[in-house]
Design a protein around this motif. Structure first.
Motif, PDB file in Angstrom:
ATOM      1  N   TRP A 174       0.809  -1.218   0.000  1.00 20.38           N
ATOM      2  CA  TRP A 174       0.000   0.000   0.000  1.00 20.38           C
ATOM      3  C   TRP A 174       0.841   1.267   0.000  1.00 20.38           C
ATOM      4  O   TRP A 174       0.373   2.325  -0.420  1.00 20.38           O
ATOM      5  CB  TRP A 174      -0.967   0.006   1.194  1.00 20.38           C
ATOM      6  N   GLN A 175       2.102   1.157   0.432  1.00 20.35           N
ATOM      7  CA  GLN A 175       2.949   2.350   0.467  1.00 20.35           C
ATOM      8  C   GLN A 175       3.486   2.736  -0.904  1.00 20.35           C
ATOM      9  O   GLN A 175       4.341   3.610  -1.014  1.00 20.35           O
ATOM     10  CB  GLN A 175       4.086   2.169   1.475  1.00 20.35           C
ATOM     11  N   THR A 176       2.944   2.119  -1.953  1.00 18.17           N
ATOM     12  CA  THR A 176       3.241   2.573  -3.316  1.00 18.17           C
ATOM     13  C   THR A 176       2.040   3.287  -3.933  1.00 18.17           C
ATOM     14  O   THR A 176       2.103   3.688  -5.099  1.00 18.17           O
ATOM     15  CB  THR A 176       3.625   1.383  -4.218  1.00 18.17           C
ATOM     16  N   ILE A 177       0.968   3.455  -3.151  1.00 14.42           N
ATOM     17  CA  ILE A 177      -0.285   3.988  -3.689  1.00 14.42           C
ATOM     18  C   ILE A 177      -0.584   5.344  -3.058  1.00 14.42           C
ATOM     19  O   ILE A 177      -0.665   5.465  -1.833  1.00 14.42           O
ATOM     20  CB  ILE A 177      -1.447   3.003  -3.424  1.00 14.42           C
ATOM     21  N   LYS A 178      -0.769   6.366  -3.884  1.00 13.74           N
ATOM     22  CA  LYS A 178      -0.979   7.729  -3.393  1.00 13.74           C
ATOM     23  C   LYS A 178      -2.194   7.836  -2.472  1.00 13.74           C
ATOM     24  O   LYS A 178      -2.162   8.550  -1.474  1.00 13.74           O
ATOM     25  CB  LYS A 178      -1.172   8.694  -4.569  1.00 13.74           C
ATOM     26  N   ALA A 179      -3.266   7.141  -2.806  1.00 18.42           N
ATOM     27  CA  ALA A 179      -4.510   7.263  -2.046  1.00 18.42           C
ATOM     28  C   ALA A 179      -4.354   6.867  -0.585  1.00 18.42           C
ATOM     29  O   ALA A 179      -5.130   7.300   0.277  1.00 18.42           O
ATOM     30  CB  ALA A 179      -5.611   6.415  -2.697  1.00 18.42           C
ATOM     31  N   TYR A 180      -3.356   6.043  -0.279  1.00 21.95           N
ATOM     32  CA  TYR A 180      -3.122   5.601   1.101  1.00 21.95           C
ATOM     33  C   TYR A 180      -1.961   6.344   1.769  1.00 21.95           C
ATOM     34  O   TYR A 180      -1.512   5.953   2.846  1.00 21.95           O
ATOM     35  CB  TYR A 180      -2.860   4.099   1.132  1.00 21.95           C
ATOM     36  N   GLY A 182       1.033   6.694   0.254  1.00 22.50           N
ATOM     37  CA  GLY A 182       2.247   5.984  -0.097  1.00 22.50           C
ATOM     38  C   GLY A 182       3.296   6.898  -0.710  1.00 22.50           C
ATOM     39  O   GLY A 182       3.078   8.088  -0.932  1.00 22.50           O
ATOM     40  N   HIS A 213       8.731   8.386 -10.294  1.00 22.43           N
ATOM     41  CA  HIS A 213       8.267   7.009 -10.099  1.00 22.43           C
ATOM     42  C   HIS A 213       9.119   6.152 -11.024  1.00 22.43           C
ATOM     43  O   HIS A 213       9.033   6.282 -12.241  1.00 22.43           O
ATOM     44  CB  HIS A 213       6.782   6.905 -10.445  1.00 22.43           C
ATOM     45  N   GLY A 218       2.292   0.707  -8.201  1.00 19.79           N
ATOM     46  CA  GLY A 218       1.494   1.835  -7.739  1.00 19.79           C
ATOM     47  C   GLY A 218       1.762   3.114  -8.506  1.00 19.79           C
ATOM     48  O   GLY A 218       2.361   3.117  -9.584  1.00 19.79           O
ATOM     49  N   ASN A 219       1.320   4.237  -7.917  1.00 22.40           N
ATOM     50  CA  ASN A 219       1.429   5.524  -8.600  1.00 22.40           C
ATOM     51  C   ASN A 219       2.100   6.599  -7.748  1.00 22.40           C
ATOM     52  O   ASN A 219       2.031   7.780  -8.063  1.00 22.40           O
ATOM     53  CB  ASN A 219       0.036   6.017  -9.028  1.00 22.40           C
ATOM     54  N   ALA A 220       2.737   6.197  -6.661  1.00 23.21           N
ATOM     55  CA  ALA A 220       3.439   7.144  -5.803  1.00 23.21           C
ATOM     56  C   ALA A 220       4.927   7.180  -6.168  1.00 23.21           C
ATOM     57  O   ALA A 220       5.442   6.256  -6.793  1.00 23.21           O
ATOM     58  CB  ALA A 220       3.272   6.764  -4.332  1.00 23.21           C
TER      59      ALA A 220
END
Length: 359
Positions: A174-180, A182, A213, A218-220
């Motif tokens: 999850w730490q690669t995802i902006k929404a969380y 990340g 990136h 993910g997107n972070a």
């Protein structure tokens, strides 16, 4: 960096009753894993996590477990809520705990935005509650030792410091995802920006940054560079990456009389012998050979005496963030991570993200 004397735990003073929100890598492995060894200072009274297996594990360790944080913050036995949930939840969970009349400790990042951090501070002030930010790496031995060497003056006037955290990791959690929440900026970023601000020893005059990136899912962002210039003229260059296959030294410090590099547990020092006075240096506009007594060379005939050595990381003083928290909470000693310092970390993060695809 202001250093606080280690508190003496008095058995007559009762332990702080803690409720941990989030039983993942930080909350269970780090926070609970450390607190269970400090029973005279802390008692983990309750925990909360949406995953049933985690709650079951806590109950098997004799800890009351709640499915939601809304339930846990109403537990009358809890004094301090330790927020170790996902980065994107820190603000909401902090506000819930403050509204329930609890003091809070927040795992980094303080909040995702500077505005959220300010709102948390306002809510705490309005309710007469306290917030403690877990910038625990302020007490890393390598940071403490480098700080001591800079303060000693053997490197002269320090004008530039480079801090890096490099690895190559095709991370996909999850730490690669902006929404969380990340990305490296909210993962390693708060620690290294805090280090950089402490070493800058000056208000920040200018910030330059670049986020990329490169290899993670993910997107972070998983690669970032930040350069902070202080009003005192000192530069701090920060680089954090999950996409670099050859590591750099974690510290490089450049001064007018020497330099330092640190890799793993090894400090390499090279500095001018302070017992050998330097002649006054005056620029000469003459032809190089005539000016320096050597035909066709620009070099001075001055013989510099260097001291060069390698030493292990071993600061003269060490600290533990839980001891500091206990001293602040029960003994009314100042908490070494001041609120204005924690807020400045978030403000820099906001400035770094501004106008990028990762905002």
């Amino acid at each position: 960096m202001k250093q606080v004397e280690k508190p003496t735990v008095e058995k007559s003073i009762k332990p702080i009753r803690v409720g941990i929100a989030g039983l993942g890598r930080a909350g269970w492995n780090a926070h609970y894993g450390e607190l269970k060894h400090k029973p005279e200072q802390f008692i983990v009274t309750a925990v909360t996590d949406p995953i049933a297996l985690r709650r079951q594990t806590a109950e098997e360790n004799g800890i009351r477990a709640y499915e939601t944080i809304e339930e846990m913050v109403q537990d009358p036995e809890i004094e301090l809520v330790d927020i170790a949930t996902r980065s994107s939840d820190h603000y909401a969970h902090g506000m819930l705990a403050l509204a329930a009349g609890k003091d809070i400790q927040i795992e980094k990042p303080f909040a995702q935005t500077y505005e959220e951090a300010l709102e948390l501070c306002k809510a705490a002030e309005a309710g007469g509650r306290r917030i403690f930010i877990r910038h625990n790496r302020r007490f890393d031995p390598d940071f403490l030792h480098v700080s001591e060497i800079i303060a000693s003056g053997i490197l002269g006037d320090v004008y530039q410091i480079r801090l890096t955290r490099h690895n190559y990791q095709r991370r996909a959690d999850w730490q690669t995802i902006k929404a969380y929440g990340g990305g490296q900026l909210l993962n390693w970023g708060p620690h290294i920006i805090d280090h950089g601000l402490q070493l800058l020893k000056s208000p920040v005059k200018q910030v330059w940054s670049d986020l990329k990136h490169v290899v993670a899912a993910g997107n972070a962002e998983d690669h970032l560079k930040i350069i902070m210039a202080g009003e005192n003229g000192r530069i701090v260059d920060l680089e954090i990456s999950g996409g670099i296959a050859i590591n750099s030294p974690t510290y490089m410090v450049y001064g007018t009389k020497g330099a330092l590099s640190l890799t793993d547990n090894d400090i390499h020092l090279r500095y001018l012998d302070p017992d050998v006075p330097l002649a006054k240096l005056v620029a000469n506009p003459g032809t190089p050979g005539e000016a320096f007594g050597k035909t066709g060379t620009y070099e001075s005939s001055e013989q510099l005496v260097w001291i060069e050595k390698r030493i292990p990381v071993k600061p003269s003083q060490t600290f533990n963030i839980w001891d500091e928290l206990y001293a602040a909470y029960r003994l009314d000693q100042p908490f070494p991570i001041r609120m204005e310092e924690a807020l400045e970390v978030v403000r820099i993060i906001d400035e770094v993200k501004k106008g990028t695809d990762f905002a």
